[in-house]
Design a protein around this motif. Sequence first.
Motif, PDB file in Angstrom:
ATOM      1  N   THR A  77      33.976  34.789  50.185  1.00  0.00           N
ATOM      2  CA  THR A  77      33.876  35.352  51.532  1.00  0.00           C
ATOM      3  C   THR A  77      32.420  35.597  51.894  1.00  0.00           C
ATOM      4  O   THR A  77      32.027  35.471  53.062  1.00  0.00           O
ATOM      5  CB  THR A  77      34.651  36.686  51.605  1.00  0.00           C
ATOM      6  OG1 THR A  77      35.991  36.478  51.179  1.00  0.00           O
ATOM      7  CG2 THR A  77      34.637  37.242  53.013  1.00  0.00           C
ATOM      8  N   VAL A  78      31.619  35.947  50.881  1.00  0.00           N
ATOM      9  CA  VAL A  78      30.202  36.258  51.073  1.00  0.00           C
ATOM     10  C   VAL A  78      29.385  35.428  50.094  1.00  0.00           C
ATOM     11  O   VAL A  78      29.788  35.245  48.934  1.00  0.00           O
ATOM     12  CB  VAL A  78      29.934  37.755  50.844  1.00  0.00           C
ATOM     13  CG1 VAL A  78      28.441  38.064  50.943  1.00  0.00           C
ATOM     14  CG2 VAL A  78      30.717  38.597  51.839  1.00  0.00           C
ATOM     15  N   VAL A  79      28.236  34.911  50.542  1.00  0.00           N
ATOM     16  CA  VAL A  79      27.339  34.118  49.695  1.00  0.00           C
ATOM     17  C   VAL A  79      25.976  34.796  49.644  1.00  0.00           C
ATOM     18  O   VAL A  79      25.408  35.153  50.683  1.00  0.00           O
ATOM     19  CB  VAL A  79      27.190  32.680  50.224  1.00  0.00           C
ATOM     20  CG1 VAL A  79      26.133  31.920  49.429  1.00  0.00           C
ATOM     21  CG2 VAL A  79      28.527  31.947  50.170  1.00  0.00           C
ATOM     22  N   TYR A  80      25.450  34.956  48.423  1.00  0.00           N
ATOM     23  CA  TYR A  80      24.087  35.443  48.215  1.00  0.00           C
ATOM     24  C   TYR A  80      23.244  34.288  47.673  1.00  0.00           C
ATOM     25  O   TYR A  80      23.635  33.614  46.715  1.00  0.00           O
ATOM     26  CB  TYR A  80      24.056  36.570  47.179  1.00  0.00           C
ATOM     27  CG  TYR A  80      24.623  37.891  47.626  1.00  0.00           C
ATOM     28  CD1 TYR A  80      24.412  38.387  48.893  1.00  0.00           C
ATOM     29  CD2 TYR A  80      25.377  38.656  46.738  1.00  0.00           C
ATOM     30  CE1 TYR A  80      24.929  39.610  49.295  1.00  0.00           C
ATOM     31  CE2 TYR A  80      25.901  39.883  47.120  1.00  0.00           C
ATOM     32  CZ  TYR A  80      25.669  40.353  48.403  1.00  0.00           C
ATOM     33  OH  TYR A  80      26.195  41.559  48.788  1.00  0.00           O
ATOM     34  N   GLU A  81      22.054  34.080  48.276  1.00  0.00           N
ATOM     35  CA  GLU A  81      21.111  33.078  47.777  1.00  0.00           C
ATOM     36  C   GLU A  81      19.750  33.731  47.575  1.00  0.00           C
ATOM     37  O   GLU A  81      19.226  34.389  48.481  1.00  0.00           O
ATOM     38  CB  GLU A  81      20.973  31.903  48.751  1.00  0.00           C
ATOM     39  CG  GLU A  81      22.135  30.938  48.702  1.00  0.00           C
ATOM     40  CD  GLU A  81      21.869  29.676  49.512  1.00  0.00           C
ATOM     41  OE1 GLU A  81      22.551  28.680  49.272  1.00  0.00           O
ATOM     42  OE2 GLU A  81      20.978  29.714  50.397  1.00  0.00           O
ATOM     43  N   LEU A  82      19.183  33.511  46.390  1.00  0.00           N
ATOM     44  CA  LEU A  82      17.864  34.056  46.040  1.00  0.00           C
ATOM     45  C   LEU A  82      16.871  32.919  45.906  1.00  0.00           C
ATOM     46  O   LEU A  82      17.159  31.900  45.265  1.00  0.00           O
ATOM     47  CB  LEU A  82      17.956  34.829  44.723  1.00  0.00           C
ATOM     48  CG  LEU A  82      16.651  35.448  44.200  1.00  0.00           C
ATOM     49  CD1 LEU A  82      16.218  36.620  45.078  1.00  0.00           C
ATOM     50  CD2 LEU A  82      16.827  35.906  42.750  1.00  0.00           C
ATOM     51  N   ASP A  83      15.694  33.074  46.509  1.00  0.00           N
ATOM     52  CA  ASP A  83      14.638  32.066  46.407  1.00  0.00           C
ATOM     53  C   ASP A  83      13.295  32.796  46.448  1.00  0.00           C
ATOM     54  O   ASP A  83      13.222  33.989  46.769  1.00  0.00           O
ATOM     55  CB  ASP A  83      14.729  31.053  47.537  1.00  0.00           C
ATOM     56  CG  ASP A  83      14.101  29.711  47.165  1.00  0.00           C
ATOM     57  OD1 ASP A  83      14.187  28.778  47.988  1.00  0.00           O
ATOM     58  OD2 ASP A  83      13.518  29.585  46.072  1.00  0.00           O
ATOM     59  N   GLY A  84      12.231  32.086  46.131  1.00  0.00           N
ATOM     60  CA  GLY A  84      10.908  32.708  46.162  1.00  0.00           C
ATOM     61  C   GLY A  84       9.835  31.768  45.657  1.00  0.00           C
ATOM     62  O   GLY A  84      10.116  30.646  45.226  1.00  0.00           O
ATOM     63  N   ALA A  85       8.585  32.232  45.702  1.00  0.00           N
ATOM     64  CA  ALA A  85       7.462  31.417  45.227  1.00  0.00           C
ATOM     65  C   ALA A  85       6.271  32.302  44.905  1.00  0.00           C
ATOM     66  O   ALA A  85       6.051  33.333  45.550  1.00  0.00           O
ATOM     67  CB  ALA A  85       7.056  30.376  46.270  1.00  0.00           C
ATOM     68  N   PHE A  86       5.514  31.879  43.887  1.00  0.00           N
ATOM     69  CA  PHE A  86       4.223  32.490  43.555  1.00  0.00           C
ATOM     70  C   PHE A  86       3.128  31.535  43.992  1.00  0.00           C
ATOM     71  O   PHE A  86       3.227  30.325  43.763  1.00  0.00           O
ATOM     72  CB  PHE A  86       4.103  32.747  42.053  1.00  0.00           C
ATOM     73  CG  PHE A  86       2.711  33.134  41.615  1.00  0.00           C
ATOM     74  CD1 PHE A  86       2.298  34.454  41.681  1.00  0.00           C
ATOM     75  CD2 PHE A  86       1.816  32.182  41.149  1.00  0.00           C
ATOM     76  CE1 PHE A  86       1.019  34.823  41.294  1.00  0.00           C
ATOM     77  CE2 PHE A  86       0.534  32.541  40.761  1.00  0.00           C
ATOM     78  CZ  PHE A  86       0.140  33.868  40.831  1.00  0.00           C
ATOM     79  N   GLN A  87       2.065  32.093  44.602  1.00  0.00           N
ATOM     80  CA  GLN A  87       0.939  31.277  45.038  1.00  0.00           C
ATOM     81  C   GLN A  87      -0.364  32.031  44.824  1.00  0.00           C
ATOM     82  O   GLN A  87      -0.396  33.266  44.946  1.00  0.00           O
ATOM     83  CB  GLN A  87       1.095  30.898  46.512  1.00  0.00           C
ATOM     84  CG  GLN A  87       2.300  30.011  46.776  1.00  0.00           C
ATOM     85  CD  GLN A  87       3.144  30.526  47.921  1.00  0.00           C
ATOM     86  OE1 GLN A  87       3.057  31.680  48.308  1.00  0.00           O
ATOM     87  NE2 GLN A  87       3.999  29.670  48.458  1.00  0.00           N
ATOM     88  N   ALA A  88      -1.409  31.301  44.487  1.00  0.00           N
ATOM     89  CA  ALA A  88      -2.721  31.906  44.266  1.00  0.00           C
ATOM     90  C   ALA A  88      -3.800  30.980  44.799  1.00  0.00           C
ATOM     91  O   ALA A  88      -3.666  29.749  44.744  1.00  0.00           O
ATOM     92  CB  ALA A  88      -2.951  32.157  42.778  1.00  0.00           C
ATOM     93  N   LEU A  89      -4.874  31.573  45.321  1.00  0.00           N
ATOM     94  CA  LEU A  89      -6.008  30.814  45.843  1.00  0.00           C
ATOM     95  C   LEU A  89      -7.300  31.504  45.458  1.00  0.00           C
ATOM     96  O   LEU A  89      -7.443  32.716  45.619  1.00  0.00           O
ATOM     97  CB  LEU A  89      -5.937  30.699  47.368  1.00  0.00           C
ATOM     98  CG  LEU A  89      -7.146  30.031  48.034  1.00  0.00           C
ATOM     99  CD1 LEU A  89      -7.138  28.532  47.758  1.00  0.00           C
ATOM    100  CD2 LEU A  89      -7.166  30.289  49.535  1.00  0.00           C
ATOM    101  N   ARG A  90      -8.246  30.747  44.914  1.00  0.00           N
ATOM    102  CA  ARG A  90      -9.604  31.235  44.658  1.00  0.00           C
ATOM    103  C   ARG A  90     -10.469  30.810  45.848  1.00  0.00           C
ATOM    104  O   ARG A  90     -10.846  29.632  45.968  1.00  0.00           O
ATOM    105  CB  ARG A  90     -10.141  30.633  43.359  1.00  0.00           C
ATOM    106  CG  ARG A  90     -11.568  31.007  43.036  1.00  0.00           C
ATOM    107  CD  ARG A  90     -12.067  30.270  41.789  1.00  0.00           C
ATOM    108  NE  ARG A  90     -11.701  30.976  40.570  1.00  0.00           N
ATOM    109  CZ  ARG A  90     -11.919  30.494  39.350  1.00  0.00           C
ATOM    110  NH1 ARG A  90     -12.459  29.295  39.196  1.00  0.00           N
ATOM    111  NH2 ARG A  90     -11.586  31.198  38.283  1.00  0.00           N
ATOM    112  N   PRO A  91     -10.789  31.730  46.763  1.00  0.00           N
ATOM    113  CA  PRO A  91     -11.463  31.327  48.004  1.00  0.00           C
ATOM    114  C   PRO A  91     -12.804  30.626  47.789  1.00  0.00           C
ATOM    115  O   PRO A  91     -13.158  29.715  48.548  1.00  0.00           O
ATOM    116  CB  PRO A  91     -11.656  32.660  48.742  1.00  0.00           C
ATOM    117  CG  PRO A  91     -10.600  33.551  48.199  1.00  0.00           C
ATOM    118  CD  PRO A  91     -10.457  33.160  46.766  1.00  0.00           C
TER     119      PRO A  91
END
Length: 230
Positions: A77-91
């Motif tokens: 009846t209900v759906v849970y979705e988990l997502d994500g990302a790690f990002q890094a930048l040396r300016p």
Amino acid sequence: MPALATDQLPAPSPAPVAAPQPVAPVDVAVSGAFDVAADLGRTVYVEALASSHLTGVLRDALARRGLSLVASRDQATVVYELDGAFQALRPATQRRADIRLGDYAENPAPLTTKSGRGPSVMLSLNPLAILIGTIASNVGNATGAQDSVNAATAGDPDGKCLSKCDEWRYKQRNVVTLTRSGPDGTATCSALATVEDAALRPAELIQTSLDALASAIGLPDALAGAVARP
């Protein structure tokens, strides 16, 4: 000259001890919130995209909360979705690193940084999660050969910093988003963890954002230790 006895020799000076460097604190912000307790009595399907490990961790947490879990979307009846990302930048040098949450959870190894043009992490859930395009640059070497030379001679793929070394710190952030879809509509909760540091800290930022997310959906401490540190 007469030889000095051993007990007459001056004691060696102790080697200087470098003062420990302070660890930059992680900042975390949460947007959106809902309580999973509202889905008690409903059938729930759970998936952490690209990670069977995180899917299992989240399923276990929801089951302990009393939710009724099913094995497929068709049963839910209900759906849970988990997502994500790690990002890094040396300016200072435009060096970057990025990895999807699920990929890191499956293989929490030290990240390889890169420069130049290349594919970026793109996520399906929330505009907040599509971050790389806003922080990555399209300059740098394309082959990585110079990176190898610099790493071998200076210990860093960008070589040795000679000035403005504070600008060599990586701007780092990790976002995790949980989307809930049900007969009463769709809700999302996102947690964003950020830090600036000379060292990459993906495991810490990922775990910090997971902990903040868990608290915001009524599962405090339920995801503690979900991401192993390399």
